[in-house]
Design a protein around this motif. Structure first.
Motif, PDB file in Angstrom:
ATOM      1  N   ARG A 157      15.179  22.713  43.209  1.00 42.55           N
ATOM      2  CA  ARG A 157      15.786  21.893  42.338  1.00 42.55           C
ATOM      3  C   ARG A 157      15.440  21.934  41.183  1.00 42.55           C
ATOM      4  NH1 ARG A 157      17.308  16.104  44.864  1.00 42.55           N
ATOM      5  NH2 ARG A 157      15.738  15.849  44.345  1.00 42.55           N
ATOM      6  N   ALA A 158      14.075  21.279  40.695  1.00 43.04           N
ATOM      7  CA  ALA A 158      13.309  21.342  39.618  1.00 43.04           C
ATOM      8  C   ALA A 158      13.730  22.091  38.690  1.00 43.04           C
ATOM      9  CB  ALA A 158      11.939  20.768  39.305  1.00 43.04           C
ATOM     10  N   ILE A 159      13.887  23.334  38.874  1.00 40.41           N
ATOM     11  CA  ILE A 159      13.568  24.771  38.158  1.00 40.41           C
ATOM     12  C   ILE A 159      15.076  24.642  37.486  1.00 40.41           C
ATOM     13  CG2 ILE A 159      13.666  26.859  38.034  1.00 40.41           C
ATOM     14  CD1 ILE A 159      10.830  26.841  39.450  1.00 40.41           C
ATOM     15  N   ARG A 160      15.887  24.653  38.507  1.00 41.26           N
ATOM     16  CA  ARG A 160      17.300  24.514  38.398  1.00 41.26           C
ATOM     17  C   ARG A 160      18.339  23.890  36.715  1.00 41.26           C
ATOM     18  NH1 ARG A 160      18.735  24.781  43.230  1.00 41.26           N
ATOM     19  NH2 ARG A 160      18.900  23.388  43.396  1.00 41.26           N
ATOM     20  N   GLU A 161      17.651  22.424  37.481  1.00 40.74           N
ATOM     21  CA  GLU A 161      18.216  21.457  37.006  1.00 40.74           C
ATOM     22  C   GLU A 161      17.143  21.368  35.305  1.00 40.74           C
ATOM     23  OE1 GLU A 161      16.831  17.638  39.157  1.00 40.74           O
ATOM     24  OE2 GLU A 161      18.453  17.342  40.140  1.00 40.74           O
ATOM     25  N   LEU A 162      15.885  21.829  34.947  1.00 38.85           N
ATOM     26  CA  LEU A 162      15.335  22.020  33.504  1.00 38.85           C
ATOM     27  C   LEU A 162      15.950  23.041  33.062  1.00 38.85           C
ATOM     28  CD1 LEU A 162      11.320  21.214  34.046  1.00 38.85           C
ATOM     29  CD2 LEU A 162      13.124  19.690  32.991  1.00 38.85           C
ATOM     30  N   ASN A 163      16.142  24.278  34.023  1.00 41.89           N
ATOM     31  CA  ASN A 163      17.165  25.351  32.944  1.00 41.89           C
ATOM     32  C   ASN A 163      18.657  24.411  32.317  1.00 41.89           C
ATOM     33  OD1 ASN A 163      14.907  27.547  33.764  1.00 41.89           O
ATOM     34  ND2 ASN A 163      16.174  28.124  35.636  1.00 41.89           N
ATOM     35  N   THR A 197      18.121  23.121  29.912  1.00 43.36           N
ATOM     36  CA  THR A 197      17.436  23.745  28.835  1.00 43.36           C
ATOM     37  C   THR A 197      18.978  24.206  28.222  1.00 43.36           C
ATOM     38  OG1 THR A 197      15.802  24.625  29.611  1.00 43.36           O
ATOM     39  CG2 THR A 197      16.543  26.015  28.162  1.00 43.36           C
ATOM     40  N   ARG A 198      20.025  24.820  28.821  1.00 43.76           N
ATOM     41  CA  ARG A 198      21.309  25.209  28.257  1.00 43.76           C
ATOM     42  C   ARG A 198      22.272  24.169  27.655  1.00 43.76           C
ATOM     43  NH1 ARG A 198      21.375  27.818  33.100  1.00 43.76           N
ATOM     44  NH2 ARG A 198      21.773  26.506  34.660  1.00 43.76           N
ATOM     45  N   ASP A 199      22.283  22.686  28.030  1.00 46.54           N
ATOM     46  CA  ASP A 199      22.590  22.090  27.445  1.00 46.54           C
ATOM     47  C   ASP A 199      22.427  20.873  25.567  1.00 46.54           C
ATOM     48  OD1 ASP A 199      23.979  21.452  29.894  1.00 46.54           O
ATOM     49  OD2 ASP A 199      22.884  20.180  30.032  1.00 46.54           O
ATOM     50  N   LEU A 200      20.632  21.827  25.599  1.00 45.08           N
ATOM     51  CA  LEU A 200      20.021  21.652  24.311  1.00 45.08           C
ATOM     52  C   LEU A 200      20.043  22.173  23.650  1.00 45.08           C
ATOM     53  CD1 LEU A 200      16.474  20.244  25.669  1.00 45.08           C
ATOM     54  CD2 LEU A 200      17.950  18.748  24.096  1.00 45.08           C
ATOM     55  N   GLN A 201      20.476  23.598  23.966  1.00 44.33           N
ATOM     56  CA  GLN A 201      21.196  24.601  23.100  1.00 44.33           C
ATOM     57  C   GLN A 201      22.387  24.893  22.611  1.00 44.33           C
ATOM     58  OE1 GLN A 201      19.524  27.933  26.243  1.00 44.33           O
ATOM     59  NE2 GLN A 201      17.530  28.098  24.807  1.00 44.33           N
ATOM     60  N   GLY A 202      22.828  24.417  23.691  1.00 41.42           N
ATOM     61  CA  GLY A 202      24.326  24.069  23.156  1.00 41.42           C
ATOM     62  C   GLY A 202      24.846  22.746  22.271  1.00 41.42           C
ATOM     63  N   CYS A 203      24.120  21.576  22.700  1.00 44.88           N
ATOM     64  CA  CYS A 203      24.089  20.875  21.566  1.00 44.88           C
ATOM     65  C   CYS A 203      24.241  21.369  20.206  1.00 44.88           C
ATOM     66  CB  CYS A 203      23.017  19.985  21.536  1.00 44.88           C
ATOM     67  SG  CYS A 203      22.868  18.254  20.957  1.00 44.88           S
ATOM     68  N   ALA A 204      25.034  19.879  19.620  1.00 50.63           N
ATOM     69  CA  ALA A 204      25.302  19.831  17.927  1.00 50.63           C
ATOM     70  C   ALA A 204      25.567  18.515  17.500  1.00 50.63           C
ATOM     71  CB  ALA A 204      27.038  20.807  17.579  1.00 50.63           C
ATOM     72  N   HIS A 205      24.763  17.997  17.932  1.00 55.54           N
ATOM     73  CA  HIS A 205      24.899  16.736  17.325  1.00 55.54           C
ATOM     74  C   HIS A 205      23.529  16.193  16.238  1.00 55.54           C
ATOM     75  CE1 HIS A 205      26.670  14.414  20.494  1.00 55.54           C
ATOM     76  NE2 HIS A 205      26.216  15.116  21.660  1.00 55.54           N
ATOM     77  N   CYS A 206      22.220  17.385  15.890  1.00 54.57           N
ATOM     78  CA  CYS A 206      21.093  17.467  15.061  1.00 54.57           C
ATOM     79  C   CYS A 206      21.774  18.091  14.349  1.00 54.57           C
ATOM     80  CB  CYS A 206      20.249  17.812  16.039  1.00 54.57           C
ATOM     81  SG  CYS A 206      19.506  16.649  17.076  1.00 54.57           S
ATOM     82  N   PRO A 207      21.575  18.007  13.193  1.00 51.83           N
ATOM     83  CA  PRO A 207      21.868  19.128  12.100  1.00 51.83           C
ATOM     84  C   PRO A 207      20.873  20.563  11.441  1.00 51.83           C
ATOM     85  CG  PRO A 207      20.855  17.077  11.283  1.00 51.83           C
ATOM     86  CD  PRO A 207      21.161  16.418  12.374  1.00 51.83           C
ATOM     87  N   ARG A 208      20.497  20.517  12.798  1.00 50.17           N
ATOM     88  CA  ARG A 208      19.046  21.751  12.968  1.00 50.17           C
ATOM     89  C   ARG A 208      20.098  23.672  12.549  1.00 50.17           C
ATOM     90  NH1 ARG A 208      19.768  24.697  18.105  1.00 50.17           N
ATOM     91  NH2 ARG A 208      21.556  23.538  19.086  1.00 50.17           N
ATOM     92  N   GLY A 209      21.185  23.783  11.976  1.00 48.25           N
ATOM     93  CA  GLY A 209      21.662  25.000  11.221  1.00 48.25           C
ATOM     94  C   GLY A 209      21.322  25.896  12.579  1.00 48.25           C
ATOM     95  N   ASN A 210      20.902  27.222  12.176  1.00 48.16           N
ATOM     96  CA  ASN A 210      20.916  28.372  13.332  1.00 48.16           C
ATOM     97  C   ASN A 210      19.477  28.296  13.760  1.00 48.16           C
ATOM     98  OD1 ASN A 210      19.177  28.897  11.181  1.00 48.16           O
ATOM     99  ND2 ASN A 210      20.332  30.580  10.505  1.00 48.16           N
ATOM    100  N   LEU A 211      18.692  27.543  14.109  1.00 48.89           N
ATOM    101  CA  LEU A 211      17.412  27.104  14.680  1.00 48.89           C
ATOM    102  C   LEU A 211      17.524  26.654  16.277  1.00 48.89           C
ATOM    103  CD1 LEU A 211      14.968  25.462  11.446  1.00 48.89           C
ATOM    104  CD2 LEU A 211      15.114  27.835  12.898  1.00 48.89           C
ATOM    105  N   MET A 212      16.810  27.300  17.218  1.00 54.14           N
ATOM    106  CA  MET A 212      16.823  27.199  18.304  1.00 54.14           C
ATOM    107  C   MET A 212      16.265  26.119  18.124  1.00 54.14           C
ATOM    108  SD  MET A 212      19.456  28.574  19.505  1.00 54.14           S
ATOM    109  CE  MET A 212      18.948  28.586  20.834  1.00 54.14           C
ATOM    110  N   PRO A 213      16.683  25.166  18.784  1.00 51.70           N
ATOM    111  CA  PRO A 213      15.552  23.633  19.678  1.00 51.70           C
ATOM    112  C   PRO A 213      14.366  24.165  20.619  1.00 51.70           C
ATOM    113  CG  PRO A 213      17.060  23.890  21.645  1.00 51.70           C
ATOM    114  CD  PRO A 213      17.450  25.034  20.081  1.00 51.70           C
ATOM    115  N   VAL A 214      13.014  22.849  20.117  1.00 47.98           N
ATOM    116  CA  VAL A 214      12.066  22.745  20.500  1.00 47.98           C
ATOM    117  C   VAL A 214      12.114  22.778  22.210  1.00 47.98           C
ATOM    118  CG1 VAL A 214       9.422  22.603  20.832  1.00 47.98           C
ATOM    119  CG2 VAL A 214      11.137  23.005  18.598  1.00 47.98           C
ATOM    120  N   LEU A 215      12.278  23.791  23.072  1.00 43.68           N
ATOM    121  CA  LEU A 215      12.199  23.101  24.485  1.00 43.68           C
ATOM    122  C   LEU A 215      10.765  22.920  25.042  1.00 43.68           C
ATOM    123  CD1 LEU A 215      14.481  26.129  25.601  1.00 43.68           C
ATOM    124  CD2 LEU A 215      14.572  23.346  24.747  1.00 43.68           C
ATOM    125  N   GLY A 216      10.844  22.012  25.942  1.00 42.88           N
ATOM    126  CA  GLY A 216       9.427  21.917  27.024  1.00 42.88           C
ATOM    127  C   GLY A 216       8.847  22.953  27.337  1.00 42.88           C
TER     128      GLY A 216
END
Length: 201
Positions: free
Chosen positions: A15-21, A24-43
């Protein structure tokens, strides 16, 4: 037939693996921060780690790899874990500011609030808070049942009924100066004593 302890632990891990995955998908699809085409830095680390490392913002090497604690800070911490007898597989590390923005002040508060989600998923026994900015962010997150942490380096505090906390200096600011290294080490080594006293289950 009742499930064995191992089977129950396996289900929690899945369950923990599923929730972290999903996070990750939510963070990669997030458009709130002005990061351009750079990916977020993940835990990174064990999804059910005993030790949860938290620092404020990524360094260049972390941005390039997209992984928290990649580079100098990660290497220094791995050496510290070895000296303190801490299993690196019992550790998870993440950042408050996950997006590689030019100024950490541009990070969206809703994005930084995702640290609370990570804490809930990993459910660690201790969170090691690195630096004043990370401490302020964590105190502002309104984690359920959490007490405000004091800026007292090297002192284990009760954060929630199930999570302790240890405040230490920012590791990235501690690597280039001998006095800063000593200050970091003197507070961080308390984690070794805490870890040694963990019950074996």
């Amino acid at each position: 037939m009742p499930a064995t302890d191992d089977e129950i632990r396996e289900k929690y891990l899945e369950r923990a693996i599923r929730e972290l995955n999903q996070l990750t998908r939510d963070l990669q699809g997030c458009a709130h921060c002005p990061r351009g085409n750079l990916m977020p830095v993940l835990g990174s680390g064990h999804p059910q780690a005993d030790v949860f490392l938290l620092k404020h913002a990524p360094q260049t090497s972390e941005i390039e790899e997209g992984v928290a604690f990649y580079g100098r800070s990660g290497t220094a911490l791995m050496k510290s874990f070895k000296r303190l007898g801490i299993d690196p597989l019992a550790v998870y590390g993440t950042l408050c500011v996950k997006c590689p923005v030019a100024d950490a002040g541009l990070a969206d508060p809703a994005c930084m609030a995702r640290v609370a989600e990570e804490l809930a998923i990993v459910a660690p026994r201790i969170v090691v808070v690195m630096g004043g900015e990370a401490l302020d962010t964590l105190n502002d997150l309104a984690v359920p049942l959490a007490r405000a942490l004091e800026p007292e380096p090297g002192v284990v505090q009760r954060f929630t009924p199930t999570i302790d906390a240890l405040v230490v200096p920012d590791i990235d600011e501690s690597l280039d100066d001998e006095a800063s290294k000593r200050a970091f080490w003197s507070s961080f080594r308390v984690l070794g004593d805490w870890y040694a006293e963990l019950p074996p289950y």
